[in-house]
Enzyme design. Structure first.
Site, mmCIF file in Angstrom:
data_model
loop_
_atom_site.group_PDB
_atom_site.id
_atom_site.type_symbol
_atom_site.label_atom_id
_atom_site.label_comp_id
_atom_site.label_asym_id
_atom_site.label_seq_id
_atom_site.Cartn_x
_atom_site.Cartn_y
_atom_site.Cartn_z
ATOM 1 N N HIS A 102 -5.825 3.562 -4.026
ATOM 2 C CA HIS A 102 -5.262 2.443 -3.437
ATOM 3 C C HIS A 102 -3.995 3.061 -2.689
ATOM 4 C CE1 HIS A 102 -3.658 -1.588 -2.575
ATOM 5 N NE2 HIS A 102 -2.394 -0.869 -3.210
ATOM 6 N N ASP A 159 -5.364 -3.761 4.209
ATOM 7 C CA ASP A 159 -6.825 -4.128 3.769
ATOM 8 C C ASP A 159 -7.275 -5.006 5.080
ATOM 9 O OD1 ASP A 159 -6.704 -2.672 1.694
ATOM 10 O OD2 ASP A 159 -6.350 -4.393 0.028
ATOM 11 N N HIS A 214 0.950 -1.236 0.063
ATOM 12 C CA HIS A 214 -0.060 0.053 -0.077
ATOM 13 C C HIS A 214 0.654 1.099 0.187
ATOM 14 C CE1 HIS A 214 -3.524 -2.572 0.805
ATOM 15 N NE2 HIS A 214 -4.176 -1.616 0.702
HETATM 16 ZN ZN ZN Z 1 -6.293 -1.437 0.099
HETATM 17 MN MN MN Z 2 -6.513 -4.078 -1.613
#
Ligand code: ZN
Ligand code: MN
Length: 274
Positions: free
Chosen positions: A180, A45, A36
């Site tokens: 993202h 996540d 990330h």
């Molecule tokens: Zn994510």
């Molecule tokens: Mn993801």
């Protein structure tokens, strides 16, 4: 100990009591191990899915089963791709079967209301398949009382929240498709787990610019900014994070209430009436 909403922190006796006496909903958060950017952890996540589930469960009388921390493979246009060290994806059929195993076991041992809370975009249809397989397996075992809700909590953002975020992008907000490691996830992590965010490392790359297709094998190294972040996150803040977290917890808790707590329409009776 008795107060915890986490399944892993209560005994089987307390777990059974809550299922029987409180008709507890059992939530299964699903995440991913995926880069990330240089400023957020690989487990973002899974961490966020677990925390949304914990907060929603506390509101609706739920129990949160241990998070499925691995997810489907990161794709270039949605997660930066799998060429980053640490991005560790499952094959789709393994993810479906893993979820199917967990849901059918929860159903077999007494949970009748199950909820899959997905925090990783690429998981979605493999989780759908896992739910379908679990229903089929439970039916084969003679259990037809189990219902499974599945949702991806960042699926929708209220227009007023988006408007609030857009003001931080004088040149135009690149949009949710490129979120993202961007302003949404970074802000939520800043609000919930600031010690896991390194704002000094937020990249200054411009938004990614993808063609409208995927290529296999991936050419992600050419398409994706070297940082792995698809949209600028520099204006992230705990205030934005609180707005988003409150909204998403409302969304999840509201969905659980609507599906499992409101009086159900007796369809058979309705149909039987003239
Ligand atoms: Zn994510
Ligand atoms: Mn993801």
């Amino acid at each position: 100990m008795h107060d915890s909403v986490l399944m892993a922190e209560i005994s089987w006796v307390e777990y059974e009591r809550r299922l029987k006496e409180e008709d507890a909903i059992v939530l299964v958060p699903v995440g991913a191990v995926e880069q990330h950017g240089p400023h957020l952890p690989l487990g973002t996540d899974a961490i966020l899915a677990g925390e949304m589930s914990r907060r929603a469960a506390a509101r609706v009388g739920g129990i949160v089963a241990p998070t499925l921390s691995y997810g489907y493979k990161s794709q270039p246009r949605t997660g930066g791709g799998d060429h980053f060290p640490g991005s560790t994806g499952l094959d789709g059929d393994n993810l479906s079967r893993l979820l199917c195993d967990v849901l059918s076991e929860l159903g077999r041992t007494g949970a009748a209301k199950l909820a899959v809370i997905d925090g990783h975009y690429e998981n979605q249809f493999f989780l759908t398949e896992g739910c379908e397989q679990a229903v089929r397996r439970l039916r084969a075992q003679g259990i037809d009382t189990v219902q499974i809700l599945k949702m991806r909590y960042p699926e929708k953002v209220k227009p007023e929240t988006l408007e609030y975020i857009e003001q931080f992008y004088p040149n135009g907000y690149p949009g949710l498709d490129l979120e993202h490691g961007g302003i949404l996830e970074t802000s939520m992590m800043l609000y919930l787990f600031p010690h896991l965010v390194n704002m000094d490392r937020v990249p200054l790359d411009p938004p990614a610019n993808f063609p409208p297709y995927d290529l296999y094998p991936h050419t992600a190294a050419e398409w994706v900014p070297p940082s792995g972040v698809l949209t600028p996150a520099i204006r992230s803040s705990g205030e934005i994070g609180k707005l988003l977290v409150d909204e998403f917890v409302d969304l999840v808790a509201g969905a659980l209430e609507a599906a499992f707590r409101s009086p159900r329409v007796d369809r058979a009776r309705l149909i039987a009436q003239p």
